[in-house]
Design an enzyme around this catalytic site. Structure first.
Site, PDB file in Angstrom:
ATOM      1  N   ALA A 165       0.800  -1.141   0.025  1.00 10.68           N
ATOM      2  CA  ALA A 165       0.026   0.079  -0.016  1.00 10.68           C
ATOM      3  C   ALA A 165       1.059   1.365   0.103  1.00 10.68           C
ATOM      4  O   ALA A 165       0.306   2.219  -0.311  1.00 10.68           O
ATOM      5  CB  ALA A 165      -0.846   0.080   1.358  1.00 10.68           C
ATOM      6  N   LYS A 178       4.825 -11.564 -14.303  1.00 12.08           N
ATOM      7  CA  LYS A 178       3.533 -11.090 -13.981  1.00 12.08           C
ATOM      8  C   LYS A 178       2.730 -12.406 -14.390  1.00 12.08           C
ATOM      9  O   LYS A 178       1.551 -12.646 -13.709  1.00 12.08           O
ATOM     10  CB  LYS A 178       3.101  -9.796 -14.552  1.00 12.08           C
ATOM     11  CG  LYS A 178       4.027  -8.750 -13.760  1.00 12.08           C
ATOM     12  CD  LYS A 178       3.619  -7.394 -14.722  1.00 12.08           C
ATOM     13  CE  LYS A 178       4.478  -6.211 -14.299  1.00 12.08           C
ATOM     14  NZ  LYS A 178       4.110  -5.643 -13.040  1.00 12.08           N
TER      15      LYS A 178
END
Length: 338
Positions: free
Chosen positions: A14, A128
């Site tokens: 975050a 990814k």
């Protein structure tokens, strides 16, 4: 936009640029979202997390290696968003496993980059895709969000050095002839799109391309020149030279997989190759690859243009500095080298 049900969203990573953009947008809709930041014990005392707590974000101190504890924390969570870097692949895999065990309704893997073919072009993209494959093996509901190339990484320095303090990772090389189209986005706009995408049932198990505008390197550099009145020297990178250098770097990385600086240098060159030379990073190629277009889904979302972004930087109204105090990040490890 009011949702029928308030969504509980947990975010890993975050405190990074993408994570903060997302949290800021979610906090703008307190009636729609409850936000949890997943925080490693060694990071819990950082001012950024203490600030988030004062703004209404719940902090959950976790060890990503403790899947059982993470599962308990994520039980009842609607959406998990990963903004972890590719230095944290093991942690993201653990977050996927815990999300699956907890019955999370949607997992957003840490993509948030340029559009390109899934494998064979960009090493980091292949990594990814491995993460996404893990979601699919578990039948964990997901949404992939890509955002193009960041405007913060697209600006050149000027000869007078007047912008040096505002641009921490300057663009230094023109790909091909500089006229290759590419989609770019102001990092601060990423969260606006994410807040809409994760609450939209149409985007479940889909790829979404969310971007600010399509432009070229020549147009961006010209905008900086016009705003500053300075002429910026050009250095060009041809397709042939890029491919030759990438081949050399792949040989080095193959001999020593632990040589992370070489791997990161390769990856950053591959980024320039895919968006600045091949021209993969466009809405048209995204559509071919099966992406939904966020501009069509959410035409009311307003994104900053390159022209306004450049003006703000030159006038000192804001900074394009990214990864501040993040010396371990792949981009800052290669600052000025690609």
């Amino acid at each position: 936009m009011a949702l029928e049900k308030k969504l509980k969203i947990a975010i890993g990573g975050a405190s990074g640029e993408t994570g903060m953009s997302i949290i800021n947008a979610l906090l703008d809709s307190p009636d729609n979202f409850d936000i949890i930041a997943l925080v490693r014990p060694e990071s819990a005392s950082k001012p950024v997390y203490q600030d988030l707590a004062t703004r209404g974000v719940s902090l959950e101190i976790i060890k990503f290696s403790d899947i059982e504890a993470m599962t308990s924390i994520l039980t009842g969570v609607d959406i998990v968003i990963s903004c972890l870097t590719l230095l944290q692949v093991a942690e993201e895999h653990a977050l996927i496993d815990a999300s699956h065990a907890a019955g999370v309704g949607r997992f957003v893997p840490s993509f948030f980059a340029v559009v390109c073919p899934p494998r064979g072009v960009l090493t980091l993209r292949s990594m990814k895709e491995d993460v996404l494959d893990r979601c699919k093996r578990l039948y964990l509901p997901y949404t992939v969000i890509d955002v193009g190339w960041w405007m913060q990484l697209s600006l050149p320095q000027v000869p007078s050095k007047r912008l040096d303090a505002q641009i921490s990772v300057p663009d230094t090389i023109i790909g091909a002839d500089g006229n290759v189209p590419t989609a770019v986005t102001d990092v601060s706009d990423i969260g606006k799109y994410v807040a809409r995408i994760v609450a939209d049932p149409k985007t479940l198990n889909k790829h979404v391309f969310a971007y600010g505008e399509v432009t070229t390197q020549n147009k961006i550099w010209a905008a900086v020149e016009e705003a500053t009145g300075e002429t910026i020297p050009r250095t060009y990178l041809s397709k042939e030279d890029a491919e030759a250098t990438m081949l050399q770097l792949k040989e080095v990385a193959g001999k020593n997989p632990a040589d992370m600086p070489s791997l990161f240098k390769l990856s950053m060159l591959e980024y320039k190759y895919t968006w600045g030379i091949r021209g993969d990073n466009t809405p048209e190629h995204a559509a071919y690859l099966g992406y939904l277009d966020a501009k069509l889904l959410y035409p009311d979302v307003e994104c900053k243009s390159v022209g306004v972004f450049v003006s703000e930087i030159v006038e000192g109204a804001r900074s394009a500095t990214v990864y501040k105090n993040r010396d371990d990040h792949p981009v800052t490890m290669l600052q000025g080298k690609v």
